[in-house]
Design a protein around this motif. Structure first.
Motif, PDB file in Angstrom:
ATOM      1  N   ILE A 217      36.954   7.369 -22.726  1.00 11.01           N
ATOM      2  CA  ILE A 217      37.535   6.396 -21.800  1.00 11.01           C
ATOM      3  C   ILE A 217      38.577   7.079 -20.923  1.00 11.01           C
ATOM      4  O   ILE A 217      39.620   7.532 -21.397  1.00 11.01           O
ATOM      5  N   TYR A 218      38.283   7.145 -19.632  1.00  9.73           N
ATOM      6  CA  TYR A 218      39.192   7.739 -18.653  1.00  9.73           C
ATOM      7  C   TYR A 218      40.131   6.658 -18.123  1.00  9.73           C
ATOM      8  O   TYR A 218      39.758   5.502 -17.970  1.00  9.73           O
ATOM      9  N   VAL A 227      41.732  -2.145 -24.707  1.00 11.56           N
ATOM     10  CA  VAL A 227      41.844  -1.024 -23.776  1.00 11.56           C
ATOM     11  C   VAL A 227      40.910  -1.271 -22.606  1.00 11.56           C
ATOM     12  O   VAL A 227      39.718  -1.561 -22.798  1.00 11.56           O
ATOM     13  N   TYR A 228      41.442  -1.188 -21.393  1.00  5.17           N
ATOM     14  CA  TYR A 228      40.642  -1.231 -20.180  1.00  5.17           C
ATOM     15  C   TYR A 228      40.537   0.201 -19.661  1.00  5.17           C
ATOM     16  O   TYR A 228      41.513   0.954 -19.701  1.00  5.17           O
ATOM     17  N   GLY A 229      39.365   0.575 -19.171  1.00  4.32           N
ATOM     18  CA  GLY A 229      39.231   1.931 -18.673  1.00  4.32           C
ATOM     19  C   GLY A 229      37.854   2.209 -18.097  1.00  4.32           C
ATOM     20  O   GLY A 229      37.036   1.300 -17.882  1.00  4.32           O
ATOM     21  N   VAL A 239      34.973  -0.807 -18.203  1.00  2.96           N
ATOM     22  CA  VAL A 239      34.743  -1.446 -19.498  1.00  2.96           C
ATOM     23  C   VAL A 239      36.050  -1.950 -20.103  1.00  2.96           C
ATOM     24  O   VAL A 239      37.147  -1.564 -19.696  1.00  2.96           O
ATOM     25  N   ARG A 240      35.872  -2.824 -21.092  1.00  2.00           N
ATOM     26  CA  ARG A 240      36.983  -3.297 -21.923  1.00  2.00           C
ATOM     27  C   ARG A 240      36.582  -3.068 -23.374  1.00  2.00           C
ATOM     28  O   ARG A 240      35.465  -3.371 -23.782  1.00  2.00           O
ATOM     29  N   LEU A 258      39.053   4.536  -9.794  1.00  3.03           N
ATOM     30  CA  LEU A 258      40.454   4.215 -10.028  1.00  3.03           C
ATOM     31  C   LEU A 258      40.569   2.775 -10.507  1.00  3.03           C
ATOM     32  O   LEU A 258      39.771   1.921 -10.113  1.00  3.03           O
ATOM     33  N   ILE A 259      41.578   2.516 -11.339  1.00  2.00           N
ATOM     34  CA  ILE A 259      41.824   1.144 -11.777  1.00  2.00           C
ATOM     35  C   ILE A 259      43.322   0.848 -11.802  1.00  2.00           C
ATOM     36  O   ILE A 259      44.154   1.756 -11.864  1.00  2.00           O
ATOM     37  N   ASN A 260      43.635  -0.441 -11.731  1.00  2.00           N
ATOM     38  CA  ASN A 260      44.994  -0.940 -11.945  1.00  2.00           C
ATOM     39  C   ASN A 260      44.867  -2.377 -12.420  1.00  2.00           C
ATOM     40  O   ASN A 260      43.857  -3.032 -12.165  1.00  2.00           O
TER      41      ASN A 260
END
Length: 346
Positions: A217-218, A227-229, A239-240, A258-260
């Protein structure tokens, strides 16, 4: 005899006054300790450069319209003003101070250009010119956790380092190039890029690592047991995961870069034939396209989500963090920057 007694008394008083002034001076210089659980910025913001940081009713941000100088404003973008001319990123905050990575001297005058000012810095909120350099290094991914600042240093070799908020007790923790910004309950969560890319946890007290899940998971963002990633081995999909049960939920199968996170949504950038900045609720519902094209620097406050085009620093775009999607530009930052630059040229 009387004169001698008076002289002794005066000497004693002078010593007491000096001692008192010394104690008061040291007390004034003391950095107050933070309450347990203090975190300087959100993981999502720090993954995206830490360009915005909300704390105690203010938003501190790096203004690209003014050479990435440090500015502050209210969450509704009112009361905007310039605090420092230096170039800042990875902004963190506690009740009293700001902590950040300084990449250059910005518009400061004098002989500063002859001296490297790159490093990890601390500035007082009530007097931003009260600045201290904690470590003069090439670095990135700065995060404040409790009373320690953690950062990735790339001076000699890339490693995870730490230093106290008072500038004491500098230490090298891991000889790895990791993204040390996902912190919960005194533990870093990161991917094992030295070996199998599995999700790891590093305990800040025991300084020991353990594997959390055999998933790659990055950019993990942990909240409670969730965990979100980005799932590296499933086409970099969004994914979650539940780290208690190991259950994985696919949120978006498009390749994610990218995520936020905000309180309501996950904002994320997808790539491929049709790159898009999207948002989706944490349960995977109500997916929306925020803006077509490739974007970066996705930073969130309680009011807005800010971002730029990929490879660009301006213009800065924004949309409501929780309300309907309505992308506009961050014009107030440009306007105030022009005023500040005009003042400096007079």
């Amino acid at each position: 005899m009387k004169k001698k007694v008076i002289a002794i008394i005066c000497t004693v008083f002078a010593v007491l006054i000096c001692a008192g002034l010394f104690v008061l001076s040291n007390f004034a210089k003391r950095i107050p300790e933070n309450p347990p659980g203090t975190i300087g910025n959100t993981s999502g913001n720090l993954y995206n450069g830490g360009l915005f940081c909300e704390s105690d009713g203010f938003v501190y941000f790096s203004n690209p319209y003014d050479s990435n100088a440090l500015y502050c404003m209210r969450p509704d973008e009112s009361e905007m003003k310039k605090l420092l001319t230096t170039q800042v990123a990875s902004i963190n905050a506690d009740s009293n101070y700001l902590y950040y990575y300084q990449g250059g001297s910005g518009g400061s005058a004098g002989l500063g250009f002859l001296i490297s000012t790159t490093g990890i810095y601390r500035a007082k909120k009530t007097n931003p010119k009260d600045v201290a350099c904690l470590d003069r290094v090439l670095g990135k991914y700065v995060i404040l956790a409790d009373n320690t600042v953690y950062y990735t240093s790339s001076d000699d070799e890339i490693s995870l380092k730490s230093i106290g908020i008072d500038g004491e007790n500098k230490e090298t923790l891991l000889p790895l190039d990791i993204l040390p910004v996902s912190v919960q309950d005194g533990t870093f969560y990161y991917i094992n890029n030295e070996d199998n890319l599995h999700l790891m946890a590093y305990n800040l007290s025991s300084k020991a690592s353990r594997q959390v899940l055999a998933d790659d998971i990055y950019m993990p963002i942990i909240e409670g047991n969730i965990v979100y990633g980005i799932d590296i081995h499933d086409n970099y999909s969004l994914v979650r995961l539940d780290i208690t049960t190991g259950e994985k939920t696919l949120l978006d199968s498009d390749r994610t870069d990218l995520i936020n996170l905000t309180d309501s949504y996950i904002y994320y950038q997808t790539s491929g034939k049709t790159p898009q900045l999207k948002r989706i609720r944490r349960d995977g519902s109500d997916m929306e396209v925020v803006r077509d094209g490739a974007h970066s620097n996705i930073n969130a406050t309680s009011g807005y989500v800010y971002f730029t085009g990929f490879g660009s620093t301006t213009p800065v775009y924004k949309t409501s963090a929780a309300g309907p999607v309505n992308v506009t530009t961050f014009d107030e930052a440009s306007r105030v920057a022009l005023e500040e630059i005009s003042k400096g040229s007079k």
